[in-house]
Design a protein around this motif. Sequence first.
Motif, PDB file in Angstrom:
ATOM      1  N   PHE A   1      -0.045  34.379  -8.219  1.00  0.00           N
ATOM      2  CA  PHE A   1      -1.150  34.163  -7.296  1.00  0.00           C
ATOM      3  C   PHE A   1      -0.567  34.066  -5.890  1.00  0.00           C
ATOM      4  CE2 PHE A   1      -2.369  32.473 -11.348  1.00  0.00           C
ATOM      5  CZ  PHE A   1      -3.702  32.818 -11.488  1.00  0.00           C
ATOM      6  N   GLU A   2      -1.092  34.850  -4.981  1.00  0.00           N
ATOM      7  CA  GLU A   2      -0.625  34.842  -3.602  1.00  0.00           C
ATOM      8  C   GLU A   2      -1.796  34.415  -2.715  1.00  0.00           C
ATOM      9  OE1 GLU A   2       1.911  37.910  -1.040  1.00  0.00           O
ATOM     10  OE2 GLU A   2      -0.021  38.707  -1.673  1.00  0.00           O
ATOM     11  N   ILE A   3      -1.607  33.349  -1.959  1.00  0.00           N
ATOM     12  CA  ILE A   3      -2.679  32.872  -1.089  1.00  0.00           C
ATOM     13  C   ILE A   3      -2.400  33.297   0.353  1.00  0.00           C
ATOM     14  CG2 ILE A   3      -1.653  30.599  -0.728  1.00  0.00           C
ATOM     15  CD1 ILE A   3      -4.586  29.513  -0.691  1.00  0.00           C
ATOM     16  N   THR A   4      -3.453  33.773   0.991  1.00  0.00           N
ATOM     17  CA  THR A   4      -3.409  34.075   2.414  1.00  0.00           C
ATOM     18  C   THR A   4      -4.253  33.016   3.105  1.00  0.00           C
ATOM     19  OG1 THR A   4      -3.258  36.429   1.939  1.00  0.00           O
ATOM     20  CG2 THR A   4      -3.890  35.809   4.181  1.00  0.00           C
ATOM     21  N   PRO A   5      -3.612  32.054   3.781  1.00  0.00           N
ATOM     22  CA  PRO A   5      -4.360  30.939   4.377  1.00  0.00           C
ATOM     23  C   PRO A   5      -5.270  31.396   5.519  1.00  0.00           C
ATOM     24  CG  PRO A   5      -2.011  30.433   4.267  1.00  0.00           C
ATOM     25  CD  PRO A   5      -2.169  31.881   3.963  1.00  0.00           C
ATOM     26  N   ASP A   6      -6.497  30.903   5.496  1.00  0.00           N
ATOM     27  CA  ASP A   6      -7.422  31.068   6.614  1.00  0.00           C
ATOM     28  C   ASP A   6      -7.433  29.806   7.465  1.00  0.00           C
ATOM     29  OD1 ASP A   6      -8.258  33.624   5.874  1.00  0.00           O
ATOM     30  OD2 ASP A   6      -9.861  32.851   4.602  1.00  0.00           O
ATOM     31  N   HIS A   7      -7.319  28.659   6.780  1.00  0.00           N
ATOM     32  CA  HIS A   7      -7.372  27.368   7.460  1.00  0.00           C
ATOM     33  C   HIS A   7      -6.602  26.360   6.623  1.00  0.00           C
ATOM     34  CE1 HIS A   7      -8.960  24.031   9.805  1.00  0.00           C
ATOM     35  NE2 HIS A   7      -9.312  23.446   8.678  1.00  0.00           N
TER      36      HIS A   7
ATOM     37  N   ALA B   1       0.825  -1.213   0.000  1.00  0.00           N
ATOM     38  CA  ALA B   1       0.000   0.000   0.000  1.00  0.00           C
ATOM     39  C   ALA B   1       0.860   1.264   0.000  1.00  0.00           C
ATOM     40  CB  ALA B   1      -0.917   0.008   1.210  1.00  0.00           C
ATOM     41  N   LEU B   2       0.411   2.251  -0.720  1.00  0.00           N
ATOM     42  CA  LEU B   2       1.081   3.546  -0.787  1.00  0.00           C
ATOM     43  C   LEU B   2       0.536   4.457   0.307  1.00  0.00           C
ATOM     44  CD1 LEU B   2       3.108   5.186  -2.490  1.00  0.00           C
ATOM     45  CD2 LEU B   2       1.180   5.944  -3.871  1.00  0.00           C
ATOM     46  N   ASN B   3       1.422   5.119   1.026  1.00  0.00           N
ATOM     47  CA  ASN B   3       1.043   6.100   2.052  1.00  0.00           C
ATOM     48  C   ASN B   3       1.291   7.489   1.482  1.00  0.00           C
ATOM     49  OD1 ASN B   3       0.639   4.402   4.653  1.00  0.00           O
ATOM     50  ND2 ASN B   3       2.490   3.606   3.691  1.00  0.00           N
ATOM     51  N   ILE B   4       0.261   8.314   1.464  1.00  0.00           N
ATOM     52  CA  ILE B   4       0.350   9.642   0.870  1.00  0.00           C
ATOM     53  C   ILE B   4      -0.013  10.691   1.918  1.00  0.00           C
ATOM     54  CG2 ILE B   4      -0.571  11.191  -0.891  1.00  0.00           C
ATOM     55  CD1 ILE B   4      -1.180   8.697  -2.567  1.00  0.00           C
ATOM     56  N   ARG B   5       0.815  11.721   2.006  1.00  0.00           N
ATOM     57  CA  ARG B   5       0.505  12.867   2.863  1.00  0.00           C
ATOM     58  C   ARG B   5      -0.056  13.968   1.975  1.00  0.00           C
ATOM     59  NH1 ARG B   5       6.299  12.569   5.500  1.00  0.00           N
ATOM     60  NH2 ARG B   5       6.654  12.626   3.288  1.00  0.00           N
ATOM     61  N   SER B   6      -1.141  14.579   2.431  1.00  0.00           N
ATOM     62  CA  SER B   6      -1.742  15.650   1.644  1.00  0.00           C
ATOM     63  C   SER B   6      -2.112  16.819   2.540  1.00  0.00           C
ATOM     64  CB  SER B   6      -2.987  15.130   0.917  1.00  0.00           C
ATOM     65  OG  SER B   6      -4.002  14.797   1.842  1.00  0.00           O
ATOM     66  N   VAL B   7      -2.289  17.967   1.893  1.00  0.00           N
ATOM     67  CA  VAL B   7      -2.695  19.175   2.615  1.00  0.00           C
ATOM     68  C   VAL B   7      -3.709  19.928   1.762  1.00  0.00           C
ATOM     69  CG1 VAL B   7      -0.819  20.618   1.716  1.00  0.00           C
ATOM     70  CG2 VAL B   7      -1.860  21.182   3.883  1.00  0.00           C
ATOM     71  N   ILE B   8      -4.674  20.530   2.422  1.00  0.00           N
ATOM     72  CA  ILE B   8      -5.665  21.377   1.764  1.00  0.00           C
ATOM     73  C   ILE B   8      -5.624  22.734   2.464  1.00  0.00           C
ATOM     74  CG2 ILE B   8      -8.102  21.745   1.276  1.00  0.00           C
ATOM     75  CD1 ILE B   8      -8.425  18.698   1.294  1.00  0.00           C
ATOM     76  N   VAL B   9      -5.586  23.794   1.675  1.00  0.00           N
ATOM     77  CA  VAL B   9      -5.532  25.147   2.223  1.00  0.00           C
ATOM     78  C   VAL B   9      -6.775  25.904   1.783  1.00  0.00           C
ATOM     79  CG1 VAL B   9      -4.251  27.318   2.247  1.00  0.00           C
ATOM     80  CG2 VAL B   9      -3.018  25.157   2.127  1.00  0.00           C
ATOM     81  N   PHE B  10      -7.441  26.525   2.743  1.00  0.00           N
ATOM     82  CA  PHE B  10      -8.576  27.395   2.469  1.00  0.00           C
ATOM     83  C   PHE B  10      -8.121  28.818   2.768  1.00  0.00           C
ATOM     84  CE2 PHE B  10     -10.213  23.304   3.743  1.00  0.00           C
ATOM     85  CZ  PHE B  10     -11.175  23.046   2.786  1.00  0.00           C
ATOM     86  N   GLY B  11      -8.430  29.736   1.875  1.00  0.00           N
ATOM     87  CA  GLY B  11      -8.016  31.109   2.110  1.00  0.00           C
ATOM     88  C   GLY B  11      -8.409  32.022   0.978  1.00  0.00           C
ATOM     89  N   ARG B  12      -7.761  33.167   0.941  1.00  0.00           N
ATOM     90  CA  ARG B  12      -8.031  34.177  -0.078  1.00  0.00           C
ATOM     91  C   ARG B  12      -6.847  34.243  -1.033  1.00  0.00           C
ATOM     92  NH1 ARG B  12      -9.167  35.999   4.754  1.00  0.00           N
ATOM     93  NH2 ARG B  12      -7.230  37.162   4.872  1.00  0.00           N
ATOM     94  N   ILE B  13      -7.166  34.437  -2.322  1.00  0.00           N
ATOM     95  CA  ILE B  13      -6.121  34.534  -3.337  1.00  0.00           C
ATOM     96  C   ILE B  13      -6.097  35.948  -3.895  1.00  0.00           C
ATOM     97  CG2 ILE B  13      -5.463  33.827  -5.656  1.00  0.00           C
ATOM     98  CD1 ILE B  13      -5.858  31.065  -4.949  1.00  0.00           C
TER      99      ILE B  13
END
Length: 84
Positions: free
Chosen positions: A69-75, A13-25
Amino acid sequence: MMDEGYREEGDWALNIRSVIVFGRICVFSYEEDPKKIREICMGLSAKFTDDQNYADDEIAKVGGNVLCFEITPDHMTGKLVNES
């Protein structure tokens, strides 16, 4: 965004780390902020070459076509997924 993953020894099995960013662009161009675009392009160029003249020439030729594109993370959240 996810990484390339890894396998535990003896496991298929493959183990994958992921991230999701919510914010303003914020979108900006060379015409709006040439100093900031140049700073970003020079920073990126330095990761691939030490040739300052090359980077200067490329920015002079195509800097007007750059859009950033510049993201300002909210979460931000992340997880480790085991695909078994």
